[in-house]
Scaffold this motif. Structure first.
Motif, mmCIF file in Angstrom:
data_model
loop_
_atom_site.group_PDB
_atom_site.id
_atom_site.type_symbol
_atom_site.label_atom_id
_atom_site.label_comp_id
_atom_site.label_asym_id
_atom_site.label_seq_id
_atom_site.Cartn_x
_atom_site.Cartn_y
_atom_site.Cartn_z
ATOM 1 N N THR A 109 0.838 -1.195 0.000
ATOM 2 C CA THR A 109 0.000 0.000 0.000
ATOM 3 C C THR A 109 0.874 1.247 0.000
ATOM 4 O OG1 THR A 109 -0.141 -0.116 2.418
ATOM 5 C CG2 THR A 109 -1.963 -1.078 1.168
ATOM 6 N N ALA A 110 0.348 2.309 -0.565
ATOM 7 C CA ALA A 110 1.083 3.566 -0.632
ATOM 8 C C ALA A 110 1.172 4.196 0.762
ATOM 9 C CB ALA A 110 0.396 4.518 -1.600
ATOM 10 N N PRO A 111 2.197 5.006 1.009
ATOM 11 C CA PRO A 111 2.292 5.704 2.292
ATOM 12 C C PRO A 111 1.014 6.507 2.553
ATOM 13 C CG PRO A 111 4.333 5.952 1.060
ATOM 14 C CD PRO A 111 3.344 5.310 0.122
ATOM 15 N N GLY A 112 0.448 6.329 3.733
ATOM 16 C CA GLY A 112 -0.748 7.076 4.085
ATOM 17 C C GLY A 112 -2.038 6.489 3.560
ATOM 18 N N GLN A 113 -1.977 5.374 2.850
ATOM 19 C CA GLN A 113 -3.202 4.777 2.315
ATOM 20 C C GLN A 113 -4.010 4.080 3.412
ATOM 21 O OE1 GLN A 113 -2.481 2.038 -0.909
ATOM 22 N NE2 GLN A 113 -4.579 2.168 -1.678
ATOM 23 N N VAL A 114 -3.313 3.477 4.368
ATOM 24 C CA VAL A 114 -3.947 2.893 5.552
ATOM 25 C C VAL A 114 -3.274 3.514 6.767
ATOM 26 C CG1 VAL A 114 -4.560 0.794 6.784
ATOM 27 C CG2 VAL A 114 -4.325 0.740 4.286
ATOM 28 N N VAL A 115 -4.063 4.153 7.611
ATOM 29 C CA VAL A 115 -3.525 4.962 8.713
ATOM 30 C C VAL A 115 -4.082 4.460 10.045
ATOM 31 C CG1 VAL A 115 -3.369 7.287 9.697
ATOM 32 C CG2 VAL A 115 -3.422 6.974 7.203
ATOM 33 N N GLY A 116 -3.224 4.382 11.043
ATOM 34 C CA GLY A 116 -3.663 4.044 12.387
ATOM 35 C C GLY A 116 -3.476 5.235 13.314
ATOM 36 N N LEU A 117 -4.567 5.705 13.902
ATOM 37 C CA LEU A 117 -4.511 6.801 14.872
ATOM 38 C C LEU A 117 -4.759 6.244 16.266
ATOM 39 C CD1 LEU A 117 -6.659 9.559 13.078
ATOM 40 C CD2 LEU A 117 -4.159 9.377 13.140
ATOM 41 N N ILE A 118 -3.914 6.625 17.213
ATOM 42 C CA ILE A 118 -4.102 6.218 18.596
ATOM 43 C C ILE A 118 -4.132 7.461 19.471
ATOM 44 C CG2 ILE A 118 -1.605 5.829 18.848
ATOM 45 C CD1 ILE A 118 -2.314 3.672 20.942
ATOM 46 N N ALA A 119 -5.058 7.504 20.391
ATOM 47 C CA ALA A 119 -5.170 8.648 21.292
ATOM 48 C C ALA A 119 -3.863 8.835 22.050
ATOM 49 C CB ALA A 119 -6.317 8.422 22.277
ATOM 50 N N GLY A 120 -3.315 10.033 21.958
ATOM 51 C CA GLY A 120 -2.041 10.307 22.611
ATOM 52 C C GLY A 120 -0.861 10.251 21.669
ATOM 53 N N GLY A 121 -1.111 9.854 20.408
ATOM 54 C CA GLY A 121 -0.050 9.848 19.407
ATOM 55 C C GLY A 121 0.852 8.627 19.483
#
Length: 319
Positions: A109-121
């Motif tokens: 996958t391309a960079p940024g195509q699948v993103v994981g966000l977690i509270a607190g970074g």
């Protein structure tokens, strides 16, 4: 110690309301039959945990139609250039980041195509930042930084189904950007499911350790996330049958895997496979097309581009 006039968060009316709310959640239910589990032999504890884990797959199976509907919506948007974004706190957030981080090496996958966000970074991956889960505003800010579009899909993950960060992410993505939203939780009637276009509630029952949702709930979430990412990538043409034909040979192990995939797909000998991979610049799909359709590398590249990367369509077009 706090002074007699000091009120800790749990002493506040809001703290009392939260305790009452948690008491209603299946994932927080106390199991008196396990009250003496610490007195049992290690093997018996292992057997009990294993028996609990065996219930998870069945709970996921009950939600397969909902999972499939969510995947179809995600794949449709990603085919138009959209992104898949996971958002969660604590264990749920870590599972989302894990799934997202495995997509580039597995599916190229391309960079940024699948993103994981977690509270607190990112720091919250290894150091607890549990307080961050209480901020809907933080979720909105994290999504705003991505500059969402209606073609993006946001999957909020929360075992309780009430975590403000996850609920806030889904609500903000849906209202502010018109993105597709999925709410994955492990309690029925959750706020997260209600806020999402696709609510998926995998109810696995009370945890082996009261409230420890990294156990059955975490396993259930991992199983569903596996399905979401894997089946989405299948729909996007990143596999050929059950072969990972979009894998990129970035190290020796992956080069060996690429060689084996081309060999399995074509039945060609080692020398032919190596020549095709060399001509294709290491691209597995292209190498397979070169061998099976007897075309040169530029033609293989053109056919795959026209087919939006779907190898079966490119093979059919090549005749």
């Amino acid at each position: 110690m706090p002074s007699p006039t000091t009120r800790t968060p749990d002493d506040t009316p809001a703290g009392g309301a939260l305790r009452a709310q948690l008491a209603t959640l299946t994932t927080e239910t106390f199991r008196p039959e396990l009250a003496d589990v610490d007195l049992l032999p290690t093997l018996e504890i292992a057997r009990l945990m294993n028996a609990e884990d065996s219930l998870v797959a069945a709970a996921v199976a009950e939600r397969l139609p909902l999972i499939a509907a969510a995947v179809d919506g995600i794949a449709e948007r990603m085919a138009r250039g959209g992104r898949l974004v996971y958002a969660g706190a604590g264990t749920a957030g870590r599972l989302g980041v894990l799934d997202a981080s495995e997509c580039p090496p597995t599916f190229n996958t391309a960079p940024g195509q699948v993103v994981g966000l977690i509270a607190g970074g990112p720091a919250a991956m290894s150091s607890a930042a549990e307080g961050a889960e209480d901020s809907r505003e933080l979720a909105a800010a994290d999504l705003d930084a991505l500059r969402l579009t209606p073609d993006d899909a946001v999957v909020g993950i929360s075992a309780s189904g009430r975590t403000p960060y996850a609920v806030g992410a889904v609500a903000h993505a849906r209202k502010q950007y018109g993105a597709l939203t999925v709410g994955l939780s492990c309690n029925a009637g959750s706020a997260l499911a209600a806020a999402a276009d696709h609510g998926i509630e995998v109810v696995v029952g009370p945890e082996f350790l009261t409230g420890s949702t990294r156990l059955k709930s975490g396993t259930a979430q991992k199983l569903v996330l596996n399905m979401i990412s894997t089946i989405t990538m299948i729909r996007l043409g990143k596999t050929y049958g059950n072969l990972m034909v979009d894998v990129r040979a970035s190290n020796e192990k992956l080069h060996a895997r690429s060689h084996r995939i081309v060999s399995l797909a074509t039945g060609a000998d080692d020398a032919t496979v190596e020549r095709a991979l060399g001509a294709a610049g290491g691209e597995v799909k292209n190498a397979i097309l070169i061998i099976l359709s007897d075309v040169d590398a530029p033609t293989a590249d053109r056919l795959l581009t026209t087919a939006d990367g779907h190898l079966r369509e490119a093979l059919a077009a090549a005749g």
